[in-house]
Design an enzyme around this catalytic site. Structure first.
Site: not given
Ligand SMILES: Cc1cc2nc3c(=O)[nH]c(=O)nc-3n(C[C@H](O)[C@H](O)[C@H](O)COP(=O)(O)OP(=O)(O)OC[C@H]3O[C@@H](n4cnc5c(N)ncnc54)[C@H](O)[C@@H]3O)c2cc1C
Length: 467
Positions: A42, A446
């Site tokens: 993701g 410490h």
């Molecule tokens: C530059 C950046 C830095 C970040 N740094 C941090 C950090 O240091 N610490 C932190 O806690 N958070 C960080 N975040 C936020 C974090 O990345 C997200 O909160 C997290 O990835 C959310 O997880 P999720 O599982 O909800 O979704 P995502 O990680 O967005 O994963 C969703 C997945 O679903 C798939 N998908 C979507 N629609 C479909 C579909 N219809 N069919 C099949 N697959 C699908 C996508 O391809 C993706 O792989 C950062 C974000 C960014 C952009």
């Protein structure tokens, strides 16, 4: 009763989806995971948390080389090999993406490659190059995450106008970079590329950078960015953005109302993330949305029976990887009939890996006052911490926000060396409902950075020793 092939289908392999699928496997649920991207992990693993932290780590190392003479180490003309820096980052991402694949296999989770759409009644259609198939399960977890919001009329183009995906693919450090949006993402990229030598202009419409943090944290980060000679414009607007053959031009209106034409090599848009809920078939279900986010109850259940939502798509919880993971644990525990405690929003840590780093949990001072607490603040500067001096990083402080009546810890806000690691103690203390007094009596080794956390608890009662 009709027999369905799966107990659970998880849509999305981000930190929410893949962790939920593994936990479901551990509980013995027959689980499938659908991912549209060729690689697993993701946003967080592929284009978010992990690659950015790899670049931030290299920026730290690079700075140590640049300032090595301060520690008595002479490094003649250190040179940054940015393609190698990128390769290292890409290697870390690949390694962990393969790791996710292996973990899913071990948990006996079936993987489907393709685009998933909910069909209602426990059915999910998966469309890929090799065709369309329908998979059915008792439960579905929507973990489709989010994507970068762009400004109206702007599209990312990999050359000049970038979002978090394109900027991670750059093969050289731009000479100049404007960043619109100074939340965690914008500020981290500013901290990376400024230290790698780009001339960075960080533009934020709100009055302060990292606006969700305690006001004192925002001030301290801005002060440090300016000290590092980064240009920071708060209360400012970037308009009239246009591309030329070799640059991006924009009109910058500062908080004083002065207008300036700014020309930069690249522009990063980091103005927040929109949930991926628009074309995943939610209209075939009773799932309720609010401004694109999915409404859930304390068990992560949506209004459609058997459909759960976790992570960045969820209304009302911050878009953070560890929130997605925890929400996944809650959803799976609920469907497996195991005990699960709903998320407490006041106990969600956040970590920002700028230089200096930030870690925070709970209420800010302003929020605590607005909620009517009798607020007492303890503050301890890293200038009084010997480990920080040894590391050559004694900027920043630890701030404890407490309630005077019972010594309840309402929030802890850290900016300084390893602030994002140090916050762990505060999170555990709050989860265990420890009081300020208890934390004052906790022995801190410490010399460590986390002594500063112990000192800040003592400072609530004016009893810190080293400042
Ligand atoms: C530059 C950046 C830095 C970040 N740094 C941090 C950090 O240091 N610490 C932190 O806690 N958070 C960080 N975040 C936020 C974090 O990345 C997200 O909160 C997290 O990835 C959310 O997880 P999720 O599982 O909800 O979704 P995502 O990680 O967005 O994963 C969703 C997945 O679903 C798939 N998908 C979507 N629609 C479909 C579909 N219809 N069919 C099949 N697959 C699908 C996508 O391809 C993706 O792989 C950062 C974000 C960014 C952009």
């Amino acid at each position: 009763m009709k027999k369905v092939p799966y107990d659970l289908i998880v849509i999305g392999s981000g930190p929410g989806g893949y962790s939920a699928a593994i936990r479901a496997g551990q509980y013995g649920l027959k689980t499938a995971l659908v991912e549209k991207q060729p690689r697993l992990g993701g946003t967080c693993l592929l284009v978010g948390c992990i690659p950015t932290k790899s670049l931030l780590q290299t920026a730290d190392v690079w700075q140590r080389f640049v300032h090595a003479a301060d520690e008595g180490i002479q490094c003649e003309n250190p040179r940054l090999d940015y393609p190698k820096v990128k390769d290292r980052k890409d290697g870390i991402v690949s390694k962990h993406s393969k790791g996710v694949e292996m973990l899913l296999k071990r948990a006996k989770v079936d993987r489907f490659s393709g685009y998933a759409t909910l069909q209602g009644g426990g059915k999910v259609e998966v469309k890929s190059d090799s065709g369309v198939q329908t998979v059915e399960a008792k439960n579905i977890i929507v973990a489709t995450g989010s994507e970068a919001r762009m400004l109206p009329g702007l599209e990312p183009d990999a050359e000049r106008i970038l979002n978090n995906i394109e900027i991670l693919n750059l093969t050289e450090v731009p000479k100049s970079l404007a960043i619109i949006g100074a939340g965690a993402v914008g500020s981290e990229f500013a901290s990376i590329f400024h230290r790698f030598g780009a001339e960075v202009t960080l533009i934020e419409m709100l009055p302060r950078i990292v606006p969700v943090e305690d006001e004192d944290i925002s001030k301290e980060l801005e002060r440090n960015f300016r000290k590092q000679k980064m240009r920071v414009e708060t209360g400012a607007r970037a308009e009239n953005i246009r591309k030329t053959g070799h640059s991006v031009q924009l009109t910058l209106t500062t908080k004083e109302g002065k207008q300036e034409e700014l020309e930069v090599e690249k522009l990063l848009v980091a103005v927040g993330r929109k949930p991926n809920t628009a074309s995943i078939g939610l209209e075939n279900t009773k799932v309720e949305l609010d401004r694109g986010f999915i409404k859930v109850d304390g068990n992560q259940q949506t209004a459609e029976p058997g459909v759960y939502a976790i992570g960045d798509v969820v209304l009302g919880t911050p878009q953070l990887a560890h929130v997605a993971t925890r929400e996944g644990m809650i959803a799976v525990a609920h469907m497996a009939g195991k005990p699960a405690i709903p998320i407490d929003k006041n106990r969600i840590p956040s970590a920002t890996y700028t230089e200096p780093g930030i870690g925070s949990v709970g209420l800010t001072e302003a929020q605590a006052r607005a909620q009517g607490y009798q607020v007492k603040v303890g503050r301890f500067p890293f200038a009084g911490n010997s480990r920080a001096t040894i590391l050559g990083h004694h900027e920043g402080f630890v701030k404890v926000v407490a309630d005077e009546r019972y010594g309840e810890i309402l929030g802890v806000h850290i900016i300084g060396p390893e602030g994002f690691e140090l916050i762990a103690e505060a999170v555990a203390a709050m989860e265990a409902e420890a009081t300020v007094e208890l934390m004052m009596q906790t022995i801190h080794a410490h010399p460590t950075l986390y002594e500063a956390v112990g000192e800040a608890f003592n400072a609530v009662y004016g009893l810190s020793i080293n400042a």
